[in-house]
Scaffold this active site. Structure first.
Site, PDB file in Angstrom:
ATOM      1  N   ASP A  15      -7.956   5.592   1.637  1.00 46.19           N
ATOM      2  CA  ASP A  15      -9.162   5.480   2.244  1.00 46.19           C
ATOM      3  C   ASP A  15      -8.696   5.132   3.678  1.00 46.19           C
ATOM      4  O   ASP A  15      -9.210   5.896   4.746  1.00 46.19           O
ATOM      5  CB  ASP A  15      -9.761   4.209   2.016  1.00 46.19           C
ATOM      6  CG  ASP A  15     -10.468   4.128   0.726  1.00 46.19           C
ATOM      7  OD1 ASP A  15     -10.990   5.471   0.517  1.00 46.19           O
ATOM      8  OD2 ASP A  15     -10.791   3.481   0.014  1.00 46.19           O
ATOM      9  N   ARG A  95      -6.975 -12.045   2.692  1.00 50.14           N
ATOM     10  CA  ARG A  95      -7.821 -11.358   3.443  1.00 50.14           C
ATOM     11  C   ARG A  95      -7.797 -11.889   5.031  1.00 50.14           C
ATOM     12  O   ARG A  95      -7.776 -10.958   6.308  1.00 50.14           O
ATOM     13  CB  ARG A  95      -9.230 -11.081   3.166  1.00 50.14           C
ATOM     14  CG  ARG A  95      -9.615  -9.995   2.006  1.00 50.14           C
ATOM     15  CD  ARG A  95      -8.497  -8.803   2.090  1.00 50.14           C
ATOM     16  NE  ARG A  95      -8.707  -7.802   1.086  1.00 50.14           N
ATOM     17  CZ  ARG A  95      -8.037  -6.589   0.754  1.00 50.14           C
ATOM     18  NH1 ARG A  95      -6.812  -6.666   1.362  1.00 50.14           N
ATOM     19  NH2 ARG A  95      -8.325  -6.140  -0.099  1.00 50.14           N
ATOM     20  N   ASP A 124     -14.573  -7.657   0.674  1.00 49.06           N
ATOM     21  CA  ASP A 124     -13.442  -7.597   1.605  1.00 49.06           C
ATOM     22  C   ASP A 124     -14.094  -7.284   3.091  1.00 49.06           C
ATOM     23  O   ASP A 124     -13.565  -7.734   4.000  1.00 49.06           O
ATOM     24  CB  ASP A 124     -12.529  -6.618   1.228  1.00 49.06           C
ATOM     25  CG  ASP A 124     -11.809  -7.009  -0.157  1.00 49.06           C
ATOM     26  OD1 ASP A 124     -11.780  -8.162  -0.200  1.00 49.06           O
ATOM     27  OD2 ASP A 124     -11.274  -6.304  -0.846  1.00 49.06           O
ATOM     28  N   SER A 174      -8.793   1.006  -9.071  1.00 48.80           N
ATOM     29  CA  SER A 174      -8.455   0.633  -8.066  1.00 48.80           C
ATOM     30  C   SER A 174      -7.772  -0.734  -7.891  1.00 48.80           C
ATOM     31  O   SER A 174      -8.263  -1.672  -8.646  1.00 48.80           O
ATOM     32  CB  SER A 174      -9.846   0.540  -7.356  1.00 48.80           C
ATOM     33  OG  SER A 174      -9.822  -0.496  -6.148  1.00 48.80           O
TER      34      SER A 174
HETATM   35  N1  ARG Z   1     -13.327  -8.836  -6.767  1.00 46.82           N
HETATM   36  C1  ARG Z   1     -12.046  -9.619  -6.077  1.00 46.82           C
HETATM   37  C2  ARG Z   1     -12.478 -10.092  -4.736  1.00 46.82           C
HETATM   38  O1  ARG Z   1     -13.594  -9.885  -4.110  1.00 46.82           O
HETATM   39  C3  ARG Z   1     -11.064  -8.433  -5.958  1.00 46.82           C
HETATM   40  C4  ARG Z   1     -11.234  -7.399  -4.975  1.00 46.82           C
HETATM   41  C5  ARG Z   1     -10.435  -6.064  -5.149  1.00 46.82           C
HETATM   42  N2  ARG Z   1     -10.318  -5.340  -3.908  1.00 46.82           N
HETATM   43  C6  ARG Z   1      -9.976  -3.991  -3.992  1.00 46.82           C
HETATM   44  N3  ARG Z   1      -9.827  -3.351  -3.161  1.00 46.82           N
HETATM   45  N4  ARG Z   1      -9.566  -3.426  -5.165  1.00 46.82           N
HETATM   46  O2  ARG Z   1     -11.579 -10.779  -4.358  1.00 46.82           O
END
Ligand code: ARG
Length: 402
Positions: A15, A95, A124, A174
Site C-alpha cells: 500500500d 499509531r 488507523d 493482513s
Molecule cells: N483492529 C485492530 C485495531 O484497530 C488492529 C488493526 C490492525 N491493522 C492492520 N493494518 N492490520 O487496533
C-alpha cells in the site's frame, strides 16, 4: 518553482510503496518517506532501498522503541488496557507515536502535506489523522489507498510495472506488528465461525503443542512499572521482548474476538500478544495486593475511559492527561513481585509479595495467631444490615413484597 513536498508514513508494504509512486505521479509532489521502528521485525535496510526504488527523494528511519515502551506501553500497563476486555491495544497504541515522528520530520523539512497508508474502513485512519492534525494544525493529510480507492491487485500491477522490487507475501492475512503485539486480519478470518488456522500465528506455539512442564516467571514492579524479570533488571523493551518469547513458547497471549471499530463496523480480530497479556495479568494482581477496594473500583472507570480514547484515535483529547495523572498517582504504591505460571496457553499469577502489601496474615488467618477480634463482627453485621432489614420489615419479607 518550489516543489510541493509530502511526507509519507512508510511501512514498506504494498500500500505505502504504491502510494510513493502515486503521490509523485498524480499530485506531482516530492515524496519523503519515514519508517518508524516500534519493534516490528523487519529489515529496515531493505525498506529504505524500496522507498528509493519507488521514487522517494529522501528516506528517514526513526527508532522509537524506547519511547514506545516508556511513554505508551507503560501507561497501558498502568491502565490494564484491554479494549472490550480482550485487546491489549497493540496496534492502536503505536499509531499516535508513529504520527508524532512523521510530524517531527514534516516540521523539520517544512513539508506541505502528510500521507499515510490506511484504508477507509478501519481505525488507523482516524488515529493518524486526528493526531497529525493536533500536532500540526492545518496540514493537508492524504490517505492514497482510501482517497483514490486503490485495491491490492491494481497496486501490485502498478508497482511491478515501475520495476519496484516488492516481495508480495503469499499470506492471505493482513498483519500489523510491534513490540506490544501482532494483529492478524482478513483471509479466512473474515468468517467469524472459522477457527484461526495455525499458520495465522507467528509468535505463539499452539497451546496443545506447548511444553508439558510449566514455567514460572517472576515479574517485579516498581511504582506500577515492571523493572525486572526473574531478578534481573532490564529495560522495558528487553523485558517485553523476553516475555514475548517465553510466554509465546507456552502458547500464552492468543486473542480471538469480535471488535467494535470506531467507524461502526464489527470485525473479527485475532491477535497474539504474549508479553502484553502476561504483564497486564501480573500488574492487576500486584494492584489487588497493594491498592484499596475503593481505588480498585474507581480506577476501572478511568482505565475504561483511557482505553477507549486510545482505541478510538482520540490520543489528542484533553481528557487523556487528567486520566493519566490519576493513573500515575495510584501507582506510587504499586510495587512488589508476582510469580506467573505459564502453561499450555494459560498465564496465571500463583504468588505475590510486596513491602506495600495490604494483606495482613494476622488479620486473615483462621489459626489462633489471629489478632482480629471476631466477636466485634456481631455489632458490625447489626449496623451493616440495618437498612435492608428495615425496608423488608416495612414492605414485606417475601420476594414480591406481599
Ligand atoms: N483492529 C485492530 C485495531 O484497530 C488492529 C488493526 C490492525 N491493522 C492492520 N493494518 N492490520 O487496533
Amino acid at each position: 518553482m518550489e516543489m510541493t513536498t509530502t511526507v509519507l508514513s512508510y511501512s514498506g508494504g504494498l500500500d505505502t510503496t504504491a502510494s510513493i509512486a502515486w503521490i509523485k505521479e498524480k499530485l506531482g509532489h516530492e515524496v519523503i518517506t519515514v519508517t518508524v521502528d516500534v519493534g516490528q521485525q523487519e529489515d529496515f535496510k531493505e525498506i529504505e532501498e524500496r522507498a528509493y526504488a519507488a521514487g522517494a527523494k529522501k528516506h528517514y528511519f526513526v527508532d522509537a522503541k524506547e519511547e514506545f515502551a516508556k511513554e505508551f506501553i507503560s501507561t497501558a500497563i498502568m491502565a490494564n488496557a484491554m479494549y472490550e476486555g480482550k485487546y491489549p491495544l497493540s496496534t492502536a497504541l503505536a499509531r499516535p507515536l508513529i504520527a508524532k515522528k512523521v510530524v517531527d520530520v514534516a516540521k523539520q523539512i517544512k513539508a506541505d502535506a502528510i500521507a499515510h497508508g490506511s484504508t477507509g474502513k478501519g481505525n488507523d485512519q482516524v488515529r493518524f489523522e486526528i493526531t497529525i492534525k493536533a500536532l500540526m494544525p492545518g496540514i493537508q493529510v492524504y490517505s492514497p489507498v482510501r482517497d483514490w480507492n486503490m485495491n491490492r491487485e491494481d497496486e501490485l500491477k502498478y508497482v511491478l510495472s515501475k520495476g519496484i522490487p516488492i516481495k508480495v507475501s503469499k499470506s492471505e492475512f493482513s498483519i500489523d506488528e510491534n513490540l506490544w503485539g501482532r494483529s492478524i486480519e482478513s483471509g479466512r478470518l473474515e468468517d467469524p465461525w472459522n477457527e484461526p488456522p495455525e499458520e495465522a500465528f507467528a509468535w505463539t506455539t499452539s497451546p496443545g503443542k506447548a511444553p508439558d512442564t510449566p514455567e514460572y516467571v517472576t515479574v517485579e514492579f516498581d511504582g506500577g512499572i515492571p523493572t525486572s524479570i526473574n531478578g534481573s533488571k532490564m529495560s522495558l523493551v528487553d523485558m517485553i521482548r523476553e516475555l514475548n518469547a517465553t510466554a509465546g513458547k507456552h502458547g500464552v497471549g492468543r486473542v480471538d474476538h469480535i471488535e467494535d471499530r470506531v467507524v461502526g463496523i464489527k470485525s473479527r480480530e485475532v491477535y497474539e500478544c504474549p508479553a502484553a497479556v502476561s504483564l497486564i495479568e501480573a500488574h492487576q494482581d500486584i494492584e489487588k495486593l497493594t491498592l484499596t477496594k475503593s481505588i480498585l473500583e474507581f480506577k476501572k472507570l478511568v482505565e475504561n475511559q483511557w482505553t477507549n480514547l486510545i482505541y478510538s484515535g482520540l490520543w489528542a483529547d484533553p481528557l487523556r492527561e487528567p486520566l493519566e495523572a490519576f493513573l500515575k498517582e495510584t501507582q506510587k504504591v504499586v510495587s512488589g513481585e508476582v510469580r506467573l505460571k505459564l502453561h499450555k496457553g494459560i498465564v496465571m499469577p500463583v504468588g505475590r509479595r510486596s513491602k506495600r502489601a495490604l494483606y495482613r496474615h494476622e488479620l486473615s488467618t483462621y489459626t489462633k495467631a489471629s489478632t482480629f477480634d471476631q466477636r466485634q463482627a456481631v455489632g458490625f453485621i447489626t449496623i451493616w444490615g440495618m437498612q435492608p432489614l428495615v425496608y423488608r420489615e416495612v414492605n414485606g419479607f417475601e420476594p414480591g413484597y406481599t
